[in-house]
Motif scaffolding. Structure first.
Motif, PDB file in Angstrom:
ATOM      1  N   UNK A 102      15.070  12.756  -3.907  1.00 41.95           N
ATOM      2  CA  UNK A 102      13.719  12.958  -4.065  1.00 41.95           C
ATOM      3  C   UNK A 102      13.330  11.674  -4.556  1.00 41.95           C
ATOM      4  N   UNK A 103      13.868  11.159  -5.752  1.00 44.14           N
ATOM      5  CA  UNK A 103      13.453   9.974  -6.344  1.00 44.14           C
ATOM      6  C   UNK A 103      13.290   8.689  -5.328  1.00 44.14           C
ATOM      7  N   UNK A 104      14.601   8.588  -4.706  1.00 43.40           N
ATOM      8  CA  UNK A 104      14.358   7.463  -3.876  1.00 43.40           C
ATOM      9  C   UNK A 104      13.620   7.514  -2.674  1.00 43.40           C
ATOM     10  N   UNK A 105      13.437   8.821  -2.276  1.00 42.86           N
ATOM     11  CA  UNK A 105      12.575   8.995  -1.111  1.00 42.86           C
ATOM     12  C   UNK A 105      11.107   8.594  -1.470  1.00 42.86           C
ATOM     13  N   UNK A 106      10.578   8.895  -2.712  1.00 43.10           N
ATOM     14  CA  UNK A 106       9.304   8.531  -3.283  1.00 43.10           C
ATOM     15  C   UNK A 106       9.114   6.927  -3.396  1.00 43.10           C
ATOM     16  N   UNK A 107      10.319   6.343  -3.714  1.00 40.78           N
ATOM     17  CA  UNK A 107      10.414   4.967  -3.824  1.00 40.78           C
ATOM     18  C   UNK A 107      10.106   4.267  -2.527  1.00 40.78           C
ATOM     19  N   UNK A 108      10.886   4.867  -1.629  1.00 41.45           N
ATOM     20  CA  UNK A 108      10.926   4.131  -0.404  1.00 41.45           C
ATOM     21  C   UNK A 108       9.366   4.357   0.337  1.00 41.45           C
ATOM     22  N   UNK A 109       8.874   5.372   0.118  1.00 40.72           N
ATOM     23  CA  UNK A 109       7.496   5.848   0.684  1.00 40.72           C
ATOM     24  C   UNK A 109       6.367   4.990  -0.175  1.00 40.72           C
ATOM     25  N   UNK A 110       6.565   4.583  -1.135  1.00 39.81           N
ATOM     26  CA  UNK A 110       5.726   4.093  -2.144  1.00 39.81           C
ATOM     27  C   UNK A 110       4.595   4.660  -2.578  1.00 39.81           C
ATOM     28  N   UNK A 128       0.722  -1.172   0.051  1.00 45.12           N
ATOM     29  CA  UNK A 128       0.060  -0.229  -0.088  1.00 45.12           C
ATOM     30  C   UNK A 128       0.783   1.332   0.069  1.00 45.12           C
ATOM     31  N   UNK A 129       0.450   2.134  -0.714  1.00 43.77           N
ATOM     32  CA  UNK A 129       1.362   3.341  -0.603  1.00 43.77           C
ATOM     33  C   UNK A 129       1.042   4.240   0.713  1.00 43.77           C
ATOM     34  N   UNK A 130       2.080   4.914   1.178  1.00 45.03           N
ATOM     35  CA  UNK A 130       1.938   5.331   2.600  1.00 45.03           C
ATOM     36  C   UNK A 130       0.856   6.594   2.749  1.00 45.03           C
ATOM     37  N   UNK A 131       0.618   7.105   1.361  1.00 49.30           N
ATOM     38  CA  UNK A 131      -0.527   8.002   1.645  1.00 49.30           C
ATOM     39  C   UNK A 131      -1.804   7.219   2.088  1.00 49.30           C
ATOM     40  N   UNK A 132      -1.786   6.117   1.239  1.00 48.86           N
ATOM     41  CA  UNK A 132      -3.160   5.251   1.421  1.00 48.86           C
ATOM     42  C   UNK A 132      -3.355   4.742   2.947  1.00 48.86           C
ATOM     43  N   UNK A 133      -2.209   4.337   3.346  1.00 48.18           N
ATOM     44  CA  UNK A 133      -2.221   4.077   4.869  1.00 48.18           C
ATOM     45  C   UNK A 133      -2.411   5.005   5.672  1.00 48.18           C
ATOM     46  N   UNK A 134      -2.017   6.112   5.689  1.00 45.28           N
ATOM     47  CA  UNK A 134      -2.107   7.122   6.492  1.00 45.28           C
ATOM     48  C   UNK A 134      -3.546   7.836   6.482  1.00 45.28           C
ATOM     49  N   UNK A 173      13.948  -4.373  -8.365  1.00 48.28           N
ATOM     50  CA  UNK A 173      12.607  -4.241  -7.640  1.00 48.28           C
ATOM     51  C   UNK A 173      12.866  -3.965  -6.327  1.00 48.28           C
ATOM     52  N   UNK A 174      14.103  -3.337  -5.756  1.00 50.01           N
ATOM     53  CA  UNK A 174      14.316  -2.858  -4.728  1.00 50.01           C
ATOM     54  C   UNK A 174      13.568  -1.563  -4.351  1.00 50.01           C
ATOM     55  N   UNK A 175      13.049  -1.025  -3.379  1.00 50.34           N
ATOM     56  CA  UNK A 175      12.286  -0.024  -3.191  1.00 50.34           C
ATOM     57  C   UNK A 175      13.359   0.915  -2.646  1.00 50.34           C
ATOM     58  N   UNK A 176      14.479   0.723  -2.356  1.00 51.92           N
ATOM     59  CA  UNK A 176      15.867   1.747  -2.085  1.00 51.92           C
ATOM     60  C   UNK A 176      15.842   2.003  -0.524  1.00 51.92           C
ATOM     61  N   UNK A 177      15.337   1.082   0.222  1.00 48.03           N
ATOM     62  CA  UNK A 177      15.594   1.382   1.648  1.00 48.03           C
ATOM     63  C   UNK A 177      16.924   1.170   2.112  1.00 48.03           C
ATOM     64  N   UNK A 178      17.752   0.371   1.403  1.00 51.48           N
ATOM     65  CA  UNK A 178      19.265   0.542   1.532  1.00 51.48           C
ATOM     66  C   UNK A 178      19.644   1.552   1.669  1.00 51.48           C
ATOM     67  N   UNK A 205       2.659   7.281  12.754  1.00 57.06           N
ATOM     68  CA  UNK A 205       4.112   7.223  12.561  1.00 57.06           C
ATOM     69  C   UNK A 205       4.292   5.493  12.396  1.00 57.06           C
ATOM     70  N   UNK A 206       3.432   4.721  13.124  1.00 61.47           N
ATOM     71  CA  UNK A 206       3.485   3.256  13.154  1.00 61.47           C
ATOM     72  C   UNK A 206       3.610   2.829  11.688  1.00 61.47           C
ATOM     73  N   UNK A 207       2.580   3.451  11.315  1.00 59.06           N
ATOM     74  CA  UNK A 207       2.530   3.132   9.697  1.00 59.06           C
ATOM     75  C   UNK A 207       3.727   3.408   8.916  1.00 59.06           C
ATOM     76  N   UNK A 208       4.132   4.657   9.085  1.00 57.13           N
ATOM     77  CA  UNK A 208       5.481   5.061   8.436  1.00 57.13           C
ATOM     78  C   UNK A 208       6.358   4.098   8.708  1.00 57.13           C
ATOM     79  N   UNK A 209       6.428   3.754   9.832  1.00 58.60           N
ATOM     80  CA  UNK A 209       7.741   2.475  10.209  1.00 58.60           C
ATOM     81  C   UNK A 209       7.368   1.483   9.517  1.00 58.60           C
ATOM     82  N   UNK A 210       6.170   0.819   9.288  1.00 60.69           N
ATOM     83  CA  UNK A 210       5.999  -0.405   8.637  1.00 60.69           C
ATOM     84  C   UNK A 210       6.245  -0.157   7.093  1.00 60.69           C
ATOM     85  N   UNK A 211       6.023   1.075   6.486  1.00 58.94           N
ATOM     86  CA  UNK A 211       6.435   1.487   4.997  1.00 58.94           C
ATOM     87  C   UNK A 211       7.928   1.128   5.001  1.00 58.94           C
TER      88      UNK A 211
END
Ligand code: GDP
Length: 303
Positions: free
Chosen positions: A295-303, A3-9, A260-265, A31-37
């Motif tokens: 910017x691009x990677x932040x977007x990818x991490x948050x989904x 789920x995207x973070x916007x959807x979760x929140x 397909x990495x979401x870039x969290x690394x 913020x717990x949802x943010x942590x899961x994302x």
């Protein structure tokens, strides 16, 4: 899919709607949802925890509670904090510090299979082709990997492909000897940049770490770049920690960002090493190397 973070929140704040003012506890729940994302994007747990703590303080400090769209505000706060933590969008961050009397030495380190040799050739191509708005450099590459069969030949083959010279191979030489010979050749033949591709290791191994330190001591590199596979996930933190304890890293290259990495690394690496992520590898081809875009990677991490 995630789920995207916007959807979760949106979901969290929808459930709270009609209950009157939001509370600090509601923000904490969001913020717990943010942590899961973040964890789903493979950000290492301690890094995710620290990030969420800081973002929570910010959100509470900014009176998100009284806002009409708390969900969107929290997303914005989280996004801005992520971009800042990833180093912002500073084009200069991708530049290598080569401003010394030549040859400038760039040393590549990392686990075996991380994409170190490929990235060495990609960077050499970029520098010798004058990419990134810089002058064309005369680059010499040398492989110090005497452990993996044909590692030195692999770099030579890539060198031919990208039209960058590699140090002739002398059978039986040890890494420190090769590094010395490479430095001498680079000085005598007027190279601007010497790129040293060090031995890969399957896991963090003290003998190879000592070898890497010995090479760093004699080559005194301007840049020591840690190459990390972006699919490494939770283990990225251990890799970053071990290498940064042994040599003074100056930057990080994240490879396989085309996967397909979401870039969290990226977030984990930056948090642990405190060093800029200079480039992102986006494919196997020699020109598949990009400046890192926070910017691009932040977007990818948050989904
Ligand atoms: P090393 O052992 O760290 O030197 O790793 P190599 O440079 O030999 O790379 C291992 C494999 O990963 C090779 O097949 C490369 O083509 C591939 N590779 C390296 N970087 C990337 C990248 O950014 N994206 C993709 N898709 N493949 C990559």
């Amino acid at each position: 899919m995630f789920d995207s973070l916007s959807d979760r929140l949106g979901g969290v704040f929808d459930r709270l709607r009609g209950r009157g003012a939001l509370t600090e506890a509601d923000v904490r729940q969001a913020m717990r949802e943010v942590r899961i994302a973040l964890l789903e994007a493979d950000v290492a747990l301690p890094v995710a925890r620290q990030f969420v703590d800081e973002a929570t303080e910010k959100a509470i400090g900014q009176n998100v509670l009284r806002s009409v769209t708390p969900g969107q505000q929290v997303v914005k706060i989280v996004n801005d904090a992520l971009v800042a933590m990833l180093g912002g969008d500073d084009p200069a961050a991708a530049e290598l510090n080569l401003g010394v009397s030549p040859p400038a030495v760039v040393m590549m380190v990392g686990l075996q299979g991380s994409g170190k040799t490929t990235t060495t050739a990609k960077i050499a191509k970029r520098l010798s082709g004058g990419q990134g708005g810089r002058d064309r450099k005369k680059v010499l590459m040398a492989s110090l990997d005497v452990n993996r069969p044909a590692a030195q030949e692999q770099l030579a083959t890539l060198g031919t492909q990208v039209e960058v010279q590699t140090l002739p191979i002398v059978a039986g030489q040890q890494p420190v000897e090769i590094a010395r010979r490479a430095l001498q050749a680079a000085k005598l033949q007027g190279f601007d940049v010497l790129m040293l591709d060090t031995a890969g290791r399957l896991h963090v191994d003290q003998a190879l770490m000592d070898e890497m330190k010995a090479v760093a001591d004699i080559a005194t590199p301007q840049e020591i770049l840690l190459v990390v596979d972006s699919l490494t996930g939770q283990d990225a933190v251990n890799v970053a920690q071990s290498f940064s304890e042994q040599v003074p890293l100056t930057g990080v290259v994240l490879t396989r960002m085309d996967g397909d990495a979401r870039g969290g690394a990226a977030l984990s690496m930056r948090a642990v090493t405190g060093k800029p992520i200079k480039f992102a590898g986006v494919g196997e081809k020699m020109d598949a190397l990009e400046a890192f875009h926070a910017e691009r990677v932040a977007g990818r991490i948050l989904g």
